[in-house]
Design an enzyme around this catalytic site. Structure first.
Site, PDB file in Angstrom:
ATOM      1  N   GLY A  10       0.838  -1.212   0.000  1.00 53.83           N
ATOM      2  CA  GLY A  10       0.000   0.000   0.000  1.00 53.83           C
ATOM      3  C   GLY A  10       0.865   1.251   0.000  1.00 53.83           C
ATOM      4  O   GLY A  10       1.882   1.302   0.693  1.00 53.83           O
ATOM      5  N   VAL A  29      17.832   8.493  -3.431  1.00 56.18           N
ATOM      6  CA  VAL A  29      18.491   8.859  -4.692  1.00 56.18           C
ATOM      7  C   VAL A  29      19.619   9.857  -4.434  1.00 56.18           C
ATOM      8  O   VAL A  29      20.766   9.649  -4.839  1.00 56.18           O
ATOM      9  CB  VAL A  29      17.448   9.441  -5.692  1.00 56.18           C
ATOM     10  CG1 VAL A  29      18.134  10.025  -6.918  1.00 56.18           C
ATOM     11  CG2 VAL A  29      16.441   8.361  -6.093  1.00 56.18           C
ATOM     12  N   ARG A  38       1.031  -5.059  -5.384  1.00 53.72           N
ATOM     13  CA  ARG A  38       1.218  -6.268  -4.577  1.00 53.72           C
ATOM     14  C   ARG A  38       1.474  -7.378  -5.599  1.00 53.72           C
ATOM     15  O   ARG A  38       0.730  -7.530  -6.555  1.00 53.72           O
ATOM     16  CB  ARG A  38      -0.016  -6.553  -3.734  1.00 53.72           C
ATOM     17  CG  ARG A  38      -0.378  -5.341  -2.831  1.00 53.72           C
ATOM     18  CD  ARG A  38      -1.424  -5.706  -1.813  1.00 53.72           C
ATOM     19  NE  ARG A  38      -2.043  -4.540  -1.202  1.00 53.72           N
ATOM     20  CZ  ARG A  38      -1.600  -3.932  -0.102  1.00 53.72           C
ATOM     21  NH1 ARG A  38      -0.541  -4.377   0.519  1.00 53.72           N
ATOM     22  NH2 ARG A  38      -2.235  -2.882   0.389  1.00 53.72           N
ATOM     23  N   CYS A  39       2.534  -8.157  -5.413  1.00 52.78           N
ATOM     24  CA  CYS A  39       2.966  -9.104  -6.445  1.00 52.78           C
ATOM     25  C   CYS A  39       2.995 -10.539  -5.914  1.00 52.78           C
ATOM     26  O   CYS A  39       3.882 -10.916  -5.151  1.00 52.78           O
ATOM     27  CB  CYS A  39       4.355  -8.688  -6.935  1.00 52.78           C
ATOM     28  SG  CYS A  39       5.064  -9.797  -8.143  1.00 52.78           S
ATOM     29  N   ASP A  95       5.804  -5.166   6.158  1.00 53.92           N
ATOM     30  CA  ASP A  95       6.586  -6.375   6.432  1.00 53.92           C
ATOM     31  C   ASP A  95       6.458  -7.437   5.339  1.00 53.92           C
ATOM     32  O   ASP A  95       7.364  -8.247   5.147  1.00 53.92           O
ATOM     33  CB  ASP A  95       6.350  -6.931   7.839  1.00 53.92           C
ATOM     34  CG  ASP A  95       4.881  -7.113   8.159  1.00 53.92           C
ATOM     35  OD1 ASP A  95       4.059  -6.970   7.233  1.00 53.92           O
ATOM     36  OD2 ASP A  95       4.573  -7.406   9.327  1.00 53.92           O
ATOM     37  N   THR A 115       4.274   2.252   5.708  1.00 51.29           N
ATOM     38  CA  THR A 115       2.862   1.844   5.797  1.00 51.29           C
ATOM     39  C   THR A 115       2.128   2.780   6.742  1.00 51.29           C
ATOM     40  O   THR A 115       2.672   3.137   7.798  1.00 51.29           O
ATOM     41  CB  THR A 115       2.684   0.389   6.277  1.00 51.29           C
ATOM     42  OG1 THR A 115       1.307   0.182   6.651  1.00 51.29           O
ATOM     43  CG2 THR A 115       3.533   0.057   7.494  1.00 51.29           C
ATOM     44  N   ILE A 116       0.899   3.120   6.384  1.00 49.76           N
ATOM     45  CA  ILE A 116       0.128   4.004   7.273  1.00 49.76           C
ATOM     46  C   ILE A 116      -0.310   3.269   8.534  1.00 49.76           C
ATOM     47  O   ILE A 116      -0.742   3.884   9.493  1.00 49.76           O
ATOM     48  CB  ILE A 116      -1.112   4.609   6.572  1.00 49.76           C
ATOM     49  CG1 ILE A 116      -2.124   3.516   6.183  1.00 49.76           C
ATOM     50  CG2 ILE A 116      -0.717   5.460   5.376  1.00 49.76           C
ATOM     51  CD1 ILE A 116      -3.515   4.063   5.875  1.00 49.76           C
ATOM     52  N   ASP A 117      -0.203   1.929   8.540  1.00 48.93           N
ATOM     53  CA  ASP A 117      -0.771   1.145   9.646  1.00 48.93           C
ATOM     54  C   ASP A 117       0.089   1.083  10.917  1.00 48.93           C
ATOM     55  O   ASP A 117      -0.394   0.641  11.958  1.00 48.93           O
ATOM     56  CB  ASP A 117      -1.049  -0.289   9.182  1.00 48.93           C
ATOM     57  CG  ASP A 117      -2.236  -0.362   8.243  1.00 48.93           C
ATOM     58  OD1 ASP A 117      -2.941   0.638   8.110  1.00 48.93           O
ATOM     59  OD2 ASP A 117      -2.437  -1.436   7.636  1.00 48.93           O
ATOM     60  N   ASP A 167       2.213  -1.006  11.655  1.00 49.66           N
ATOM     61  CA  ASP A 167       2.196  -2.384  12.167  1.00 49.66           C
ATOM     62  C   ASP A 167       3.481  -3.158  11.861  1.00 49.66           C
ATOM     63  O   ASP A 167       3.435  -4.337  11.530  1.00 49.66           O
ATOM     64  CB  ASP A 167       0.968  -3.135  11.615  1.00 49.66           C
ATOM     65  CG  ASP A 167       0.961  -3.180  10.102  1.00 49.66           C
ATOM     66  OD1 ASP A 167       1.741  -2.446   9.468  1.00 49.66           O
ATOM     67  OD2 ASP A 167       0.174  -3.965   9.544  1.00 49.66           O
ATOM     68  N   ARG A 180     -18.063  14.527  13.727  1.00 46.89           N
ATOM     69  CA  ARG A 180     -18.512  14.775  15.099  1.00 46.89           C
ATOM     70  C   ARG A 180     -19.412  16.007  15.179  1.00 46.89           C
ATOM     71  O   ARG A 180     -20.416  16.010  15.897  1.00 46.89           O
ATOM     72  CB  ARG A 180     -17.263  14.960  15.978  1.00 46.89           C
ATOM     73  CG  ARG A 180     -17.543  15.020  17.447  1.00 46.89           C
ATOM     74  CD  ARG A 180     -16.297  15.544  18.167  1.00 46.89           C
ATOM     75  NE  ARG A 180     -16.609  15.754  19.554  1.00 46.89           N
ATOM     76  CZ  ARG A 180     -16.178  14.981  20.526  1.00 46.89           C
ATOM     77  NH1 ARG A 180     -15.379  13.978  20.278  1.00 46.89           N
ATOM     78  NH2 ARG A 180     -16.522  15.225  21.770  1.00 46.89           N
ATOM     79  N   ARG A 230      -6.207  -3.201   8.698  1.00 43.22           N
ATOM     80  CA  ARG A 230      -6.814  -4.531   8.546  1.00 43.22           C
ATOM     81  C   ARG A 230      -6.447  -5.430   9.725  1.00 43.22           C
ATOM     82  O   ARG A 230      -7.273  -6.153  10.237  1.00 43.22           O
ATOM     83  CB  ARG A 230      -6.343  -5.146   7.231  1.00 43.22           C
ATOM     84  CG  ARG A 230      -7.188  -6.309   6.779  1.00 43.22           C
ATOM     85  CD  ARG A 230      -6.669  -6.856   5.470  1.00 43.22           C
ATOM     86  NE  ARG A 230      -6.930  -5.958   4.354  1.00 43.22           N
ATOM     87  CZ  ARG A 230      -6.286  -6.026   3.183  1.00 43.22           C
ATOM     88  NH1 ARG A 230      -5.374  -6.922   2.990  1.00 43.22           N
ATOM     89  NH2 ARG A 230      -6.578  -5.180   2.223  1.00 43.22           N
ATOM     90  N   ARG A 234     -25.356   6.552  12.285  1.00 40.65           N
ATOM     91  CA  ARG A 234     -24.824   6.581  10.916  1.00 40.65           C
ATOM     92  C   ARG A 234     -23.416   5.978  10.900  1.00 40.65           C
ATOM     93  O   ARG A 234     -22.659   6.141  11.858  1.00 40.65           O
ATOM     94  CB  ARG A 234     -24.721   8.022  10.402  1.00 40.65           C
ATOM     95  CG  ARG A 234     -26.041   8.755  10.325  1.00 40.65           C
ATOM     96  CD  ARG A 234     -26.824   8.334   9.075  1.00 40.65           C
ATOM     97  NE  ARG A 234     -27.948   9.222   8.850  1.00 40.65           N
ATOM     98  CZ  ARG A 234     -29.175   9.024   9.338  1.00 40.65           C
ATOM     99  NH1 ARG A 234     -29.432   7.989  10.111  1.00 40.65           N
ATOM    100  NH2 ARG A 234     -30.148   9.884   9.046  1.00 40.65           N
TER     101      ARG A 234
HETATM  102  O1  F6P Z   1      -1.576   0.268   3.586  1.00 43.89           O
HETATM  103  C1  F6P Z   1      -2.206  -0.438   4.601  1.00 43.89           C
HETATM  104  C2  F6P Z   1      -3.652  -0.596   4.292  1.00 43.89           C
HETATM  105  O2  F6P Z   1      -4.151   0.675   4.084  1.00 43.89           O
HETATM  106  C3  F6P Z   1      -4.506  -1.322   5.285  1.00 43.89           C
HETATM  107  O3  F6P Z   1      -4.919  -0.564   6.367  1.00 43.89           O
HETATM  108  C4  F6P Z   1      -5.621  -1.813   4.423  1.00 43.89           C
HETATM  109  O4  F6P Z   1      -6.244  -2.915   4.958  1.00 43.89           O
HETATM  110  C5  F6P Z   1      -4.925  -2.136   3.160  1.00 43.89           C
HETATM  111  O5  F6P Z   1      -3.815  -1.303   3.088  1.00 43.89           O
HETATM  112  C6  F6P Z   1      -5.783  -2.011   1.947  1.00 43.89           C
HETATM  113  O6  F6P Z   1      -4.975  -2.062   0.811  1.00 43.89           O
HETATM  114  P1  F6P Z   1      -5.435  -2.309  -0.665  1.00 43.89           P
HETATM  115  O7  F6P Z   1      -6.922  -2.229  -0.726  1.00 43.89           O
HETATM  116  O8  F6P Z   1      -4.753  -1.218  -1.432  1.00 43.89           O
HETATM  117  O9  F6P Z   1      -4.903  -3.643  -1.051  1.00 43.89           O
END
Ligand code: F6P
Length: 330
Positions: free
Chosen positions: A22, A35, A83-84, A114, A136-138, A140, A165, A182, A255
């Site tokens: 991601g 670079v 993603r490969c 990772d 990664t934004i997560d 993790d 809010r 996720r 909502r």
């Molecule tokens: O980059 C991490 C993340 O944003 C997770 O929080 C999310 O589950 C996942 O990527 C979704 O990635 P994609 O839909 O691009 O495969």
């Protein structure tokens, strides 16, 4: 951190950089630093487009100082990402290493999560020096307290939640807001604390006791609270049906808002630009020194590097103390 400038060892002359998995705001700042620092260290630099898939498709470009001009403040990744699945197979990795050798690439810097580190580790087994940079934004990745993009993502999500809010309060509604993550609840935890959420649902902690949330909403209403904010991590999901069940059980309009990919985009914050730059330069430095199979980390206020194997084996957990605080001051 020790200064790591200096001439490249004879064995490392050309390196490549790729982004994988991601995308995350700040990846461009890291690419730019890789670079420019590698060139300053006397190396040649190539860019591999679209992650490991681009490597297998030989989408490899020459990079110079000019190729990364005006990129430090841009979200996304100028190299593209993917993603490969083929790279999960030994055959794919072997072909990737052969392509690197064909293009004269002695080392690769992989910016990603990772999963991307496993690809780097596999390439290293085939004689290509590799260094991982956490992107990664997560948040993790166990070995590091900082990952590129997390700071921007939580600030983007926090601003969006503040807006929901406002309208939630005006209508005296309950809101279920789903943030990314996720497998990890760091975005939910930070945004929950930052917005004063009433309930935090994290994959690492949630016990699926919806009745407890419903009771909490009813109790808060009796205490005069005009809205109820639930931050739900993507790993738990089902926010729309959860909102429907809450409304049916409480009689309070509820909502769901799913923030989704807006959390992955946007201009990186100052912190993401500076930390990503430091990590990118650090990666270039250790690759210049001839190190391989390493990952750049930020721990206890310092930028350091770890063995990929050890880094992948570390366990990361949500701080019980921080989670407890979030719950007690709702
Ligand atoms: O980059 C991490 C993340 O944003 C997770 O929080 C999310 O589950 C996942 O990527 C979704 O990635 P994609 O839909 O691009 O495969």
């Amino acid at each position: 951190m020790a200064a790591k400038t200096g001439k490249a060892k004879k064995s490392i002359e050309t390196i490549a950089v790729l982004t994988s998995g991601g995308d995350a705001p700040g990846m461009n700042a890291a690419i730019r630093a890789v670079v420019r620092r590698a060139i300053a260290n006397g190396l040649k630099v190539k860019g591999i487009k679209k992650g490991y898939q681009g490597l297998l498709d030989e989408e490899i470009i020459e990079m110079d100082n000019h190729s990364v001009s005006d990129t430090i403040g841009r979200g996304g990744t100028i190299l593209g990402t993917a993603r490969c699945l083929e790279f999960h197979e030994e055959e794919g990795v072997k072909r990737g290493a052969e392509i690197c050798k064909k293009h004269g690439i002695d080392g690769v810097i992989v910016i990603g999560g990772d999963g991307s580190y496993r690809g780097a580790q596999a390439l290293a087994r085939h004689g290509i020096n590799t260094v991982g940079v956490p992107g990664t934004i997560d948040l993790d990745i166990s070995c590091t307290e900082y990952t590129i993009g997390f700071d921007t993502a939580i600030n983007t999500a926090m601003e969006a939640i503040d807006k929901v809010r406002d309208t939630s309060t005006s209508h005296e509604r309950c809101s279920v807001i789903e943030v990314m993550g996720r497998h990890a609840g760091y975005i939910a935890l930070w945004c929950g604390i930052a917005t004063g959420a009433d309930d935090l649902l994290l994959p690492e902690k949630y016990d699926y006791d919806e009745q407890r949330i419903i009771n909490n909403i009813i109790d808060n209403r009796k205490l005069g609270k005009t809205h109820h904010l639930i931050i739900n991590a993507e790993g738990i999901g089902h926010s729309t049906s959860m909102a429907r069940r809450i409304e049916a059980a409480t009689g309070i309009e509820t909502r769901a808002t799913i923030l989704g990919y807006l959390q992955r985009g946007g201009n990186p914050t100052c912190k993401d630009r500076v930390y990503a730059t430091t990590m990118g330069a650090y990666a270039a430095d250790i690759l210049t020194e001839g190190k391989s199979n390493r990952v750049v980390c930020y721990r206890n206020g310092e930028f350091i590097d770890d063995d990929i194997e050890e880094a992948l084996a570390m366990q990361k957990t949500i701080s019980d103390y921080q989670y407890e605080i979030a719950k007690t001051i709702q």
